[in-house]
Each structure stands twice: as C-alpha cells, then as structure tokens.
Design a protein around this motif. Sequence first.
Motif, PDB file in Angstrom:
ATOM      1  N   ASP A  47      34.359  44.837  46.208  1.00  0.00           N
ATOM      2  CA  ASP A  47      33.209  44.952  45.316  1.00  0.00           C
ATOM      3  C   ASP A  47      33.695  44.919  43.875  1.00  0.00           C
ATOM      4  OD1 ASP A  47      31.800  45.299  47.608  1.00  0.00           O
ATOM      5  OD2 ASP A  47      31.575  47.463  47.416  1.00  0.00           O
ATOM      6  N   GLY A  48      32.891  44.309  42.985  1.00  0.00           N
ATOM      7  CA  GLY A  48      33.279  44.330  41.586  1.00  0.00           C
ATOM      8  C   GLY A  48      32.634  43.206  40.801  1.00  0.00           C
ATOM      9  N   ILE A  49      33.070  43.089  39.560  1.00  0.00           N
ATOM     10  CA  ILE A  49      32.567  42.071  38.646  1.00  0.00           C
ATOM     11  C   ILE A  49      33.480  40.851  38.736  1.00  0.00           C
ATOM     12  CG2 ILE A  49      32.099  41.521  36.231  1.00  0.00           C
ATOM     13  CD1 ILE A  49      31.487  44.474  35.798  1.00  0.00           C
ATOM     14  N   ILE A  50      32.865  39.697  38.934  1.00  0.00           N
ATOM     15  CA  ILE A  50      33.632  38.484  39.146  1.00  0.00           C
ATOM     16  C   ILE A  50      33.862  37.753  37.833  1.00  0.00           C
ATOM     17  CG2 ILE A  50      31.570  37.103  39.630  1.00  0.00           C
ATOM     18  CD1 ILE A  50      33.281  35.553  41.670  1.00  0.00           C
ATOM     19  N   SER A  51      35.048  37.207  37.711  1.00  0.00           N
ATOM     20  CA  SER A  51      35.406  36.371  36.560  1.00  0.00           C
ATOM     21  C   SER A  51      36.051  35.111  37.115  1.00  0.00           C
ATOM     22  CB  SER A  51      36.382  37.110  35.631  1.00  0.00           C
ATOM     23  OG  SER A  51      36.800  36.264  34.578  1.00  0.00           O
ATOM     24  N   LEU A  52      35.372  33.967  36.937  1.00  0.00           N
ATOM     25  CA  LEU A  52      35.818  32.701  37.506  1.00  0.00           C
ATOM     26  C   LEU A  52      36.672  31.944  36.511  1.00  0.00           C
ATOM     27  CD1 LEU A  52      32.515  31.547  39.252  1.00  0.00           C
ATOM     28  CD2 LEU A  52      34.517  32.586  40.317  1.00  0.00           C
ATOM     29  N   ASP A  72      36.727  45.952  40.063  1.00  0.00           N
ATOM     30  CA  ASP A  72      35.740  46.975  40.412  1.00  0.00           C
ATOM     31  C   ASP A  72      35.813  48.099  39.380  1.00  0.00           C
ATOM     32  OD1 ASP A  72      33.917  48.632  41.534  1.00  0.00           O
ATOM     33  OD2 ASP A  72      34.930  48.869  43.456  1.00  0.00           O
ATOM     34  N   PRO A  73      34.796  48.229  38.517  1.00  0.00           N
ATOM     35  CA  PRO A  73      34.850  49.307  37.510  1.00  0.00           C
ATOM     36  C   PRO A  73      34.556  50.683  38.096  1.00  0.00           C
ATOM     37  CG  PRO A  73      32.783  48.113  37.342  1.00  0.00           C
ATOM     38  CD  PRO A  73      33.588  47.420  38.407  1.00  0.00           C
TER      39      PRO A  73
END
Length: 403
Positions: A47-52, A72-73
């Motif tokens: 889980d987390g924020i995606i950066s492509l 994942d913050p």
Amino acid sequence: MNRWVKVGAGILLLAAGLYVIVGEQMAGVSADAVVNAQVVTVRAPVDGIISLQVRTLGTRVTAEEPLGNITDPRPDELRLTDLRQTLAHAETDLRRIEDLINALVASRAAYAQQAEDYGVGRTRQVEARLAEATAALEAAQARLREADATMRRATDLSRQGIQTAADFNRARAGFEVGGQEVEVARNRLLYLTIEADAARRGVFLGDSYNDAPSSQQRVRELDQRIGELSAEVRERNRRIAQLEAAVAEERVRLARFREARLIAPAPGVLWEIMTGNGEYVRRAQDVLRLVDCTTTLVTASVRESVYNRLKVGDAVQFRLLDDGRIFEGVVARLAGSGAETIYRSLAVGPSAEHLKRFDVAVSVPALAADPELACAVGRTGRTVFAGRPLDALRRLMSQFGLF
C-alpha cells in the motif's frame, strides 16, 4: 503441324494459368492475421503512494527495468508496537527478578555470617565443656585412687580386728562410688568428644535443636530460592533474545513494505497505465500492463474448411502487409470459433468478424527474434497454411525487394 503446336502451347498455357488461379484461390489463407503477445499486469506489492518513472504509452522497457516506486506514508506498525511492548515488559520483569536475587544474595550473606559466627561460638563452647569433662574425669580418678587406698587400709585393719565392720563398709562404699564417678566422667567425656567432632564439621548435636542452626537452614532455603530465580533469569533472557530477533525481523519487514519498486518482469512495451501518478494504491492493485515481447505470436482466423484440415505443428507462412518478407511458423493452437476468452490475456482482442470464423494461433520464431518486429503488436498480415503455386516466385522477388 505448326498450327497444332500453337494449339498445344495455348492449351498448356491455359492449363498452367488455371492451375495458378485455382491453386492461389484454394490455398488455406487466413482472412486476417494480427501480431499479438501476452500482456503482463504489474500489481502494487504494498500500500502507498505511487510514483511512475515510465508514463508514456508504447515506451519500450527492458527486463528488470524500474518502472516506478510506491511509498507508504502510514505503514502498519501495530505488530511492531506489540512486540516492543512485550519486549519492554520482559525486560522489566527481568530487572525485577535480578533485583530480587540481589536482595536474597545480601540476606544470604548476612545469614551465612551469622551461621559462621554461631558455628565458631558453638564449637568453642563444646570444646570448653570437653576440657571441663576432662578435668572432671581426672578429679574422679583421683578420688577413686584415694578411695582405693582407704579400702586397702580398711581391709587390713578389719582382718586384724582393729576396725569395726561399719567403718569397713563405709570404706568399701566409698571405693565403689568412686569407681562409678570415674565411669560417669569417662562417658561424659566421650559424649562431649563426639559433640565437638560434629561441631567442627558444622553439625551441632543437642536435644533441643536440629543438626543445623536456624540461620544455616535459612541460608539453604535462600540458596534454593536463588537457584529458582536464576533459572527464571535464564528463561527471561532467552525470551528477550527471541523478542529482539522478532523486533528486528519486523523492522526489516516494515522497511521492505514501507517502500517498494515496480520492476518490469520481461522486455516489452508499456501497454496501459491503470492508475495516476501520485495516487494511493492498495496492495495487489493493478497498476500497469506491459506487452511481453518474448511471447510474440500471430493470431488469425480461417474458414471452417481450412480449419478442419489443420493440426498443431503444421507449417505456416506469415507475411506482414507492406512487407515482402515471409516468415516461417507452425500452428501452435487451434481454438475454434467464438474463442473470445483466450484473448483476455493478449494485447489485441478479436473483432466481431474474427469471432465468426475459426481461431488459429501461430508461433513464428523468426518474427519474435527480429528486434524490429518482436513487439510489433497490432500489425496485420496474412498467413498461408498450404503451399501456393507462386510461392517460389514470391520468395525470389522478396529477395530482390520487388515484392
């Protein structure tokens, strides 16, 4: 004669033309053929924020190439918190037991000193009694010697008739009493000797107490209790070591799941982006779809009459439209009509007209090995499942770039 030669030549030319026309029309040619490949779905491992890092459709990627990362913050640290609390409780309990052991050791030292002082005093007391008994024995022996001398004089006087019978009886009684006193003193000395020997070994004999004083008994009880607590300390230490290892493993796990990289599983083409850059994704959520260039194949549809003559392993020729090269292949799969479900894992789906015919998958190794055409997914062409009369001419013209 010349006329019949011309007629014969015309008939031969007509027959050859009819053979070419009929052969070309009767050959098993697909209605459509498309370069296709398997599609690989890249899912979020955490889980987390995606950066492509790759954001343009159609971008070529290599195997193991980074596609992006997920951070994942808000990692789930509940298990780590529980382990830390359990570890803190175990360490607190260990310190409590160690403090208790230290207190018992101090008490034991005091009782041991008291027992030692008692042993020294008691031994000196018994030795003093032993010296007293020795002196008493010597005194009794002296009195016995005096009574013996008196007895001998009384006997002599009694024989001479000088002394009365009463005096003789008193002298004899005194001698007998003196002998008994010596025996009592000797037994008393033996008793005290045994008691002194036992006292020197730390064993105290008496009628009003046990073989050891209460302080020494207390030392033994404290030794037993200290041994039990020491075993608990060892058990707590093992438990703490296990908890520390579990905490370390949980930290590694959190570090692994706090941030994860998206890696291309195979060389291919970015086919679909299923989430936006900067979005919060869940674990196992579909993120990207890649065309796996190592699985390139050709999908085609044919008439039923052609389909029924085919079998897996049959030789096939494939030619791209607007490209004169001919690629050799083999039939890899016969899916029949209405084969829509098998296209769910492929990049290019079937058309409605394709589903009305019979589906054939063709493996073309030379096409997959070509660096320019290995990922030419979507390009169309024709497949031929039987030799045609003009194939040799086509190959010759293809070599010279005329076809």
